[in-house]
Design a protein around this motif. Sequence first.
Motif, mmCIF file in Angstrom:
data_model
loop_
_atom_site.group_PDB
_atom_site.id
_atom_site.type_symbol
_atom_site.label_atom_id
_atom_site.label_comp_id
_atom_site.label_asym_id
_atom_site.label_seq_id
_atom_site.Cartn_x
_atom_site.Cartn_y
_atom_site.Cartn_z
ATOM 1 N N GLU A 11 36.347 36.179 15.949
ATOM 2 C CA GLU A 11 37.419 35.267 16.365
ATOM 3 C C GLU A 11 36.869 33.865 16.661
ATOM 4 O OE1 GLU A 11 40.466 34.988 20.065
ATOM 5 O OE2 GLU A 11 40.347 36.939 19.062
ATOM 6 N N VAL A 12 35.732 33.794 17.327
ATOM 7 C CA VAL A 12 35.135 32.495 17.643
ATOM 8 C C VAL A 12 34.688 31.809 16.352
ATOM 9 C CG1 VAL A 12 33.228 31.325 18.815
ATOM 10 C CG2 VAL A 12 34.449 33.163 19.977
ATOM 11 N N ILE A 13 34.067 32.559 15.461
ATOM 12 C CA ILE A 13 33.614 31.978 14.191
ATOM 13 C C ILE A 13 34.806 31.473 13.380
ATOM 14 C CG2 ILE A 13 32.499 32.463 11.980
ATOM 15 C CD1 ILE A 13 30.739 34.515 13.531
ATOM 16 N N MET A 14 35.877 32.241 13.324
ATOM 17 C CA MET A 14 37.069 31.817 12.586
ATOM 18 C C MET A 14 37.668 30.560 13.213
ATOM 19 S SD MET A 14 37.154 33.650 9.971
ATOM 20 C CE MET A 14 38.712 33.077 9.307
ATOM 21 N N ASN A 15 37.580 30.459 14.524
ATOM 22 C CA ASN A 15 38.047 29.260 15.225
ATOM 23 C C ASN A 15 37.247 28.048 14.760
ATOM 24 O OD1 ASN A 15 38.931 27.370 17.126
ATOM 25 N ND2 ASN A 15 38.815 28.795 18.831
ATOM 26 N N ILE A 16 35.937 28.219 14.612
ATOM 27 C CA ILE A 16 35.091 27.128 14.104
ATOM 28 C C ILE A 16 35.522 26.752 12.691
ATOM 29 C CG2 ILE A 16 32.747 26.488 13.384
ATOM 30 C CD1 ILE A 16 31.723 28.357 15.669
ATOM 31 N N ALA A 58 33.667 23.093 20.471
ATOM 32 C CA ALA A 58 33.806 23.878 21.705
ATOM 33 C C ALA A 58 33.595 25.367 21.423
ATOM 34 C CB ALA A 58 35.176 23.638 22.337
ATOM 35 N N ALA A 59 34.100 25.836 20.284
ATOM 36 C CA ALA A 59 33.900 27.235 19.914
ATOM 37 C C ALA A 59 32.412 27.507 19.667
ATOM 38 C CB ALA A 59 34.728 27.579 18.679
ATOM 39 N N GLN A 60 31.746 26.585 18.991
ATOM 40 C CA GLN A 60 30.312 26.733 18.754
ATOM 41 C C GLN A 60 29.560 26.763 20.083
ATOM 42 O OE1 GLN A 60 27.978 23.342 17.678
ATOM 43 N NE2 GLN A 60 26.885 24.482 16.092
ATOM 44 N N LEU A 77 26.708 35.976 7.303
ATOM 45 C CA LEU A 77 27.168 35.004 6.319
ATOM 46 C C LEU A 77 28.375 34.238 6.857
ATOM 47 C CD1 LEU A 77 26.845 33.775 3.535
ATOM 48 C CD2 LEU A 77 28.217 35.643 2.610
ATOM 49 N N LEU A 78 29.243 34.920 7.586
ATOM 50 C CA LEU A 78 30.415 34.272 8.176
ATOM 51 C C LEU A 78 29.981 33.205 9.190
ATOM 52 C CD1 LEU A 78 33.508 34.368 8.043
ATOM 53 C CD2 LEU A 78 33.452 35.998 9.932
#
Length: 108
Positions: A11-16, A58-60, A77-78
Motif C-alpha cells: 500500500e505504501v509503495i503504491m502510494n509512492i 511522505a510515503a517514502q 521490483l515493485l
Amino acid sequence: MEESKNQDLIEVIMNIIINAGNAKSDAICAIRDAKKFDFESAEEKLKSAKEAELLAHAAQTKLLAKESGGQKIELSLLMVHGQDHLMNCITFNDLAGEIIDLYKTIKK
C-alpha cells in the motif's frame, strides 16, 4: 501478521507510485501550458505537481523511518519501480519550473 505487513508495504509503495505518477503528469501539463504562454495554468499545475511529489515523498519517508527503526523492508521490483517513479517526478518537477521560467523569459 506477516501477510498484513506485506499488504501495508504494498500500500505504501503504491502510494509512492500513484502520487509520483500524478506529479510527473502534472509537471508535463505545466510545461505544455507554459509553451502556450498560459503561465497562470502552468503555475497551478506545477503547484499540484509539487503537492503530489510531497505525498509520494511522505510515503517514502514512512518506509525510511521503519527501516531506520530496525524493521527490515523487503526490496522488490515493485519497490524499485516506486523509487524510480519518485526520482523521475522530482526531476520533472524541478525541470518544469526551469522550463516555465524560460518560457516567461521568451515571452518578455
